[in-house]
Motif scaffolding. Sequence first.
Motif, PDB file in Angstrom:
ATOM      1  N   TRP A  19       8.853   9.206   3.473  1.00  0.00           N
ATOM      2  CA  TRP A  19       9.340   9.029   2.168  1.00  0.00           C
ATOM      3  C   TRP A  19       9.750  10.543   1.182  1.00  0.00           C
ATOM      4  O   TRP A  19       8.147  11.077   0.782  1.00  0.00           O
ATOM      5  N   ASP A  20      10.247  10.905   0.535  1.00  0.00           N
ATOM      6  CA  ASP A  20      10.950  11.643  -0.201  1.00  0.00           C
ATOM      7  C   ASP A  20      10.519  11.101  -2.002  1.00  0.00           C
ATOM      8  O   ASP A  20      11.688  10.780  -2.392  1.00  0.00           O
ATOM      9  N   GLY A  72       1.023  -0.884  -0.023  1.00  0.00           N
ATOM     10  CA  GLY A  72      -0.269   0.229   0.145  1.00  0.00           C
ATOM     11  C   GLY A  72       0.689   1.452   0.190  1.00  0.00           C
ATOM     12  O   GLY A  72       1.963   1.705   0.528  1.00  0.00           O
ATOM     13  N   VAL A  73       0.739   2.545  -0.264  1.00  0.00           N
ATOM     14  CA  VAL A  73       0.828   3.603  -0.649  1.00  0.00           C
ATOM     15  C   VAL A  73       1.364   4.245   1.347  1.00  0.00           C
ATOM     16  O   VAL A  73       0.448   3.927   1.581  1.00  0.00           O
ATOM     17  N   SER A  74       2.180   4.605   0.910  1.00  0.00           N
ATOM     18  CA  SER A  74       3.053   4.465   2.328  1.00  0.00           C
ATOM     19  C   SER A  74       3.996   6.397   2.751  1.00  0.00           C
ATOM     20  O   SER A  74       4.743   6.318   1.447  1.00  0.00           O
ATOM     21  N   SER A  75       3.734   7.024   3.620  1.00  0.00           N
ATOM     22  CA  SER A  75       4.208   8.631   3.075  1.00  0.00           C
ATOM     23  C   SER A  75       5.875   8.279   4.303  1.00  0.00           C
ATOM     24  O   SER A  75       6.492   8.953   4.706  1.00  0.00           O
ATOM     25  N   ALA A 114       6.193  -8.776  10.218  1.00  0.00           N
ATOM     26  CA  ALA A 114       7.980  -7.362   9.657  1.00  0.00           C
ATOM     27  C   ALA A 114       7.321  -6.902   8.222  1.00  0.00           C
ATOM     28  O   ALA A 114       5.716  -7.006   8.337  1.00  0.00           O
ATOM     29  N   THR A 115       7.338  -5.347   8.590  1.00  0.00           N
ATOM     30  CA  THR A 115       7.264  -4.712   7.062  1.00  0.00           C
ATOM     31  C   THR A 115       8.296  -4.069   6.583  1.00  0.00           C
ATOM     32  O   THR A 115       9.455  -3.835   7.105  1.00  0.00           O
ATOM     33  N   VAL A 116       8.420  -3.945   4.943  1.00  0.00           N
ATOM     34  CA  VAL A 116       9.107  -3.374   4.718  1.00  0.00           C
ATOM     35  C   VAL A 116       8.530  -2.461   3.492  1.00  0.00           C
ATOM     36  O   VAL A 116       7.501  -2.337   3.070  1.00  0.00           O
ATOM     37  N   SER A 117       9.316  -1.194   3.321  1.00  0.00           N
ATOM     38  CA  SER A 117       8.785  -0.256   2.826  1.00  0.00           C
ATOM     39  C   SER A 117       9.531   0.402   1.755  1.00  0.00           C
ATOM     40  O   SER A 117      11.246  -0.143   2.118  1.00  0.00           O
ATOM     41  N   SER A 118       9.546  -0.085   0.682  1.00  0.00           N
ATOM     42  CA  SER A 118      10.397   0.428  -0.898  1.00  0.00           C
ATOM     43  C   SER A 118       9.793   1.418  -1.629  1.00  0.00           C
ATOM     44  O   SER A 118       7.814   1.317  -1.684  1.00  0.00           O
ATOM     45  N   GLY A 119      10.351   2.605  -2.207  1.00  0.00           N
ATOM     46  CA  GLY A 119       9.461   3.424  -3.497  1.00  0.00           C
ATOM     47  C   GLY A 119       7.861   3.977  -2.998  1.00  0.00           C
ATOM     48  O   GLY A 119       7.456   4.397  -3.517  1.00  0.00           O
ATOM     49  N   GLY A 120       7.710   4.233  -1.493  1.00  0.00           N
ATOM     50  CA  GLY A 120       7.069   5.112  -1.038  1.00  0.00           C
ATOM     51  C   GLY A 120       5.729   3.852  -1.287  1.00  0.00           C
ATOM     52  O   GLY A 120       4.349   4.375  -0.903  1.00  0.00           O
ATOM     53  N   HIS A 121       5.503   2.778  -0.562  1.00  0.00           N
ATOM     54  CA  HIS A 121       5.197   1.642  -0.758  1.00  0.00           C
ATOM     55  C   HIS A 121       5.528   0.928   0.316  1.00  0.00           C
ATOM     56  O   HIS A 121       6.458   0.631   0.587  1.00  0.00           O
ATOM     57  N   THR A 122       4.621   0.404   1.381  1.00  0.00           N
ATOM     58  CA  THR A 122       4.623  -0.626   2.436  1.00  0.00           C
ATOM     59  C   THR A 122       4.107  -1.929   2.489  1.00  0.00           C
ATOM     60  O   THR A 122       2.596  -2.152   2.183  1.00  0.00           O
ATOM     61  N   VAL A 123       4.664  -3.399   2.028  1.00  0.00           N
ATOM     62  CA  VAL A 123       4.175  -4.397   2.550  1.00  0.00           C
ATOM     63  C   VAL A 123       4.742  -5.561   3.974  1.00  0.00           C
ATOM     64  O   VAL A 123       5.545  -4.732   4.545  1.00  0.00           O
ATOM     65  N   THR A 124       3.438  -5.845   4.338  1.00  0.00           N
ATOM     66  CA  THR A 124       3.229  -6.517   5.963  1.00  0.00           C
ATOM     67  C   THR A 124       4.136  -7.737   5.061  1.00  0.00           C
ATOM     68  O   THR A 124       3.583  -8.499   4.633  1.00  0.00           O
ATOM     69  N   GLY A 125       4.210  -8.427   6.301  1.00  0.00           N
ATOM     70  CA  GLY A 125       5.111 -10.354   5.997  1.00  0.00           C
ATOM     71  C   GLY A 125       5.657 -10.762   7.641  1.00  0.00           C
ATOM     72  O   GLY A 125       5.003 -10.167   8.288  1.00  0.00           O
ATOM     73  N   THR A 126       6.419 -12.122   6.772  1.00  0.00           N
ATOM     74  CA  THR A 126       7.188 -12.573   8.233  1.00  0.00           C
ATOM     75  C   THR A 126       8.717 -12.737   7.656  1.00  0.00           C
ATOM     76  O   THR A 126       8.820 -12.689   7.328  1.00  0.00           O
TER      77      THR A 126
END
Length: 364
Positions: free
Chosen positions: A250-251, A231-234, A310-322
Amino acid sequence: MSPVLTVPPARRRTTAVAALVTGAALVLGACSGSPTDASPGPASTQRPVIDAAKVAPPAPVVPPRWPLTGVAAAEVSARPALAIKIENSGESRPQTGLDQADVVWEQVVEGGISRFVAIYQSQVPAEVGPIRSVRPMDPAIAAPTHGLIAFSGGQQQFVQDLKNAGLQTVSMDAGAGGFYRKKGVAPAPHNVYGTPQAFWDQADDGHSAAPATQFVIARTAEKATAVVAGGVSSTVAVRLSGSALPTWTWDAGTGTWLRAEGTAPAMLRSGARIAAANVVTLSVRLVDSGTRDPAGNPVPETVLEGTGEATVSSGGHTVTGTWTKTGTDAVLALTTADGAVLSLAPGITWVELVPRDSGAVTIS
């Protein structure tokens, strides 16, 4: 009246034979063709017939990539990974050289402050600091790189754990070269700095190889899992303790996450702001290591083994995982909710070890 030429009989027979031979030669010459005809010539001048359908296309040229960042380069050095313990107390800021690390891990230590394990391989900073002592969770962080770890000192048990994990230790307290106290920055013990090249020069034969990749990294930022499926995240706001509250924003202009210490931008001595292509948070257990620092404070340990959110944030987006880690020297695995491999964007990665019971991660 013109005279008539008469050929004697014997001469007429010779002339006829010559004519027959000449005619035969002309016929044979016509049948044999010339070097420009389509019929095959001598074996030495024949060209092989190639079936275009069976010719394999040339292999694509794939540039080498740095193992810890996944960034493509014309040439990749085989130098080993070098982990360095960097302080993050108020007295230690601004730090030097953090922006040139490939991966930085942030952990809670005694008193609720945080400390960094900065791992270098693709870049060679001229100077890094301030350098501090090791903690009980450092073997699980650095061991998968099978490289070196540089630090100012530490309890003997913690240092021995690093050696037992297969790391080469470079310790100021043990007399290793490359360390010095920098004047005009802060009082001791916040003024120990080091020269990374001097640390690399001490690598022994068993710790001279390049590290294996530590994360699965997509070929491009657009193909990172967070960008494709997140999802989009800032903002990624992290609570490590009551006093350690890093925030990542996020810039889009720089294509990076910019770090703040609370509300203040996290700046380096060079004037650069701390930035990352990926911000990874791991929910971990925080336990009492059973040891105390020189001031008598209990030393906590973040347990980096087992599994957790876990969460991973890349490119202005974030995904949850393990996250999953099966042992001290095992590489950390990141997977999505359905068990698929979770890939990062190429570039610098910061990993936040967030206490499961007292910490928090807020994505907005």
